[in-house]
Motif scaffolding. Structure first.
Motif, PDB file in Angstrom:
ATOM      1  N   THR A 115      73.146 -33.174 -28.116  1.00  0.00           N
ATOM      2  CA  THR A 115      71.854 -32.583 -28.129  1.00  0.00           C
ATOM      3  C   THR A 115      70.794 -33.018 -29.072  1.00  0.00           C
ATOM      4  OG1 THR A 115      72.525 -30.848 -29.530  1.00  0.00           O
ATOM      5  CG2 THR A 115      73.261 -30.101 -27.472  1.00  0.00           C
ATOM      6  N   TYR A 143      76.733 -29.773 -18.312  1.00  0.00           N
ATOM      7  CA  TYR A 143      76.731 -29.131 -19.810  1.00  0.00           C
ATOM      8  C   TYR A 143      78.327 -29.303 -20.234  1.00  0.00           C
ATOM      9  CZ  TYR A 143      72.456 -26.749 -20.187  1.00  0.00           C
ATOM     10  OH  TYR A 143      71.203 -25.959 -20.373  1.00  0.00           O
ATOM     11  N   VAL A 157      77.667 -26.662 -27.159  1.00  0.00           N
ATOM     12  CA  VAL A 157      78.170 -27.264 -25.875  1.00  0.00           C
ATOM     13  C   VAL A 157      79.170 -28.133 -25.915  1.00  0.00           C
ATOM     14  CG1 VAL A 157      76.378 -28.949 -26.097  1.00  0.00           C
ATOM     15  CG2 VAL A 157      77.095 -28.084 -23.869  1.00  0.00           C
ATOM     16  N   SER A 198      69.988 -26.134 -24.989  1.00  0.00           N
ATOM     17  CA  SER A 198      71.462 -26.078 -25.252  1.00  0.00           C
ATOM     18  C   SER A 198      71.696 -26.021 -26.948  1.00  0.00           C
ATOM     19  CB  SER A 198      72.245 -27.277 -24.551  1.00  0.00           C
ATOM     20  OG  SER A 198      73.542 -27.230 -24.994  1.00  0.00           O
ATOM     21  N   THR A 224      74.289 -20.422 -25.112  1.00  0.00           N
ATOM     22  CA  THR A 224      74.762 -21.563 -24.268  1.00  0.00           C
ATOM     23  C   THR A 224      76.298 -21.166 -23.754  1.00  0.00           C
ATOM     24  OG1 THR A 224      73.738 -23.187 -25.848  1.00  0.00           O
ATOM     25  CG2 THR A 224      75.506 -23.933 -24.397  1.00  0.00           C
TER      26      THR A 224
END
Length: 349
Positions: A218, A210, A318, A314, A192
């Motif tokens: 997530t 993102y 993130v 992801s 990521t």
């Protein structure tokens, strides 16, 4: 920063950019190599001809070592190995365990073999087969992932094998690299964090999507392809989570047709790959049938930029990322911060 990983692969820094499908192409991989890290081309979403062109372009962009991620169950896996040997690719990585004979073929040609594993027993198996090192990804990582955190999985693998271990899942800065080295790892692998760099070919609006996400944004879903898959929470993912088996199979069938057209694979070749996938892992037939969902749903988001129709893999990191550095800035910053972190530790008595 020299470790067993840098000695093994010939790179300057123990930082690996993972082979993310639709993301890890020549531009990102060569930038990583030039920055002193190990960049890995993602070949699973490339046809053979596309891989050959990608290897050539990467070599034109850099003369430093890089790797190629392979699917051991692909029908043309042997042909791809021959290409890597002919082109002098330094490292072969695998998302799933390669066959013993494939490891032997690569090692005979002087290629470093670094499979990715999700459990200590898998690390032991590939080490016995001759793998030079392993990448171990904890549950924090993006894409296909397990349920054990890196802080527990990493030491279990380090205790189980004597080959270099690269830590993945939850890493994004120099503090993480210092921590991994303290555990006994030979480096870190990041996905990521490299996806969110200037050289990443992911469309800019998707990168911004993102960057707006937090630590709780997530989710691990099995509705993409039947296997645990960490992705960003989106309306599509929520809809997939609510869908029944019939909907999932219908979507997978449609995506199988699209993926066949994109890659040029024959139906016979796809059937053979499905059989190899079933034999090579713990997947049910339902999961094998759903496997076509992954590349096409990822492509819609990561290539076409359609966050409404695509899935965005992801890692949990993130939620801690807020910028888009160049790859050089990222690698140099991670190594410098790791050195500072190590230097600040109290000296042993």
């Amino acid at each position: 920063m020299r470790t067993a990983l840098t000695e093994l692969t010939g790179v300057r820094h123990p930082v690996v950019q993972t082979g993310m499908g639709w993301v890890a192409g020549p531009r990102l991989v060569s930038a990583t190599a030039e920055a002193g890290g190990l960049g890995i081309l993602a070949s699973a979403t490339m046809s053979f001809d596309e891989l050959a062109l990608a290897v050539q372009e990467t070599k034109e962009r850099t003369d430093r070592p890089f790797g190629v991620n392979l699917r051991a169950d692909a029908e043309d896996a042997g042909r791809r190995v021959d290409l890597m040997v002919a082109e002098g690719v330094r490292v072969a990585s695998f998302a799933l365990a390669p066959r013993r004979e494939m490891i032997a073929r690569l090692k005979d040609a002087g290629i470093v073999v670094i499979p990715s594993v999700g459990a200590a027993r898998h690390a032991v198996k590939v080490a016995e087969w001759g793998a030079d090192a392993v990448i171990v990804q904890g549950g924090e990582g993006g894409g296909h992932t397990g349920g054990v955190a890196t802080t527990l999985l990493l030491p279990s693998v380090l205790d189980a094998v004597d080959i270099p271990v690269v830590a993945a899942g939850g890493f994004f800065d120099g503090r993480g690299l210092a921590a991994a080295l303290a555990y006994g790892a030979a480096g870190v692998a990041m996905g990521t964090r490299f996806l969110l760099t200037k050289e990443s070919t992911v469309p800019e609006p998707v990168k911004q999507a993102y960057l707006r996400r937090g630590l709780n944004d997530t989710v691990v879903t099995r509705k993409v392809d039947g296997m645990p898959h960490r992705v960003l929470r989106t309306e599509l993912v929520e809809a997939l989570e609510r869908s029944g088996p019939a909907t999932g199979f219908a979507r997978a069938a449609a995506n199988a047709v699209r993926f066949r057209r994109l890659t040029g694979l024959s139906w016979l070749a796809m059937a053979r790959e499905g059989l190899a996938m079933k034999r090579g892992g713990d997947r049910t037939w339902a999961q094998v049938l759903m496997a076509a969902n992954t590349p096409m749903l990822l492509r819609a988001g990561l290539v076409d930029g359609d966050t409404g129709a695509g899935v965005l893999a992801s890692g949990q990191v993130v939620g801690l990322l807020g910028d888009l550095p160049s790859v050089a800035e990222l690698v140099e910053g991670v190594v410098a911060e790791a050195e500072r972190s190590i230097a600040q530790l109290p000296e042993g008595k």
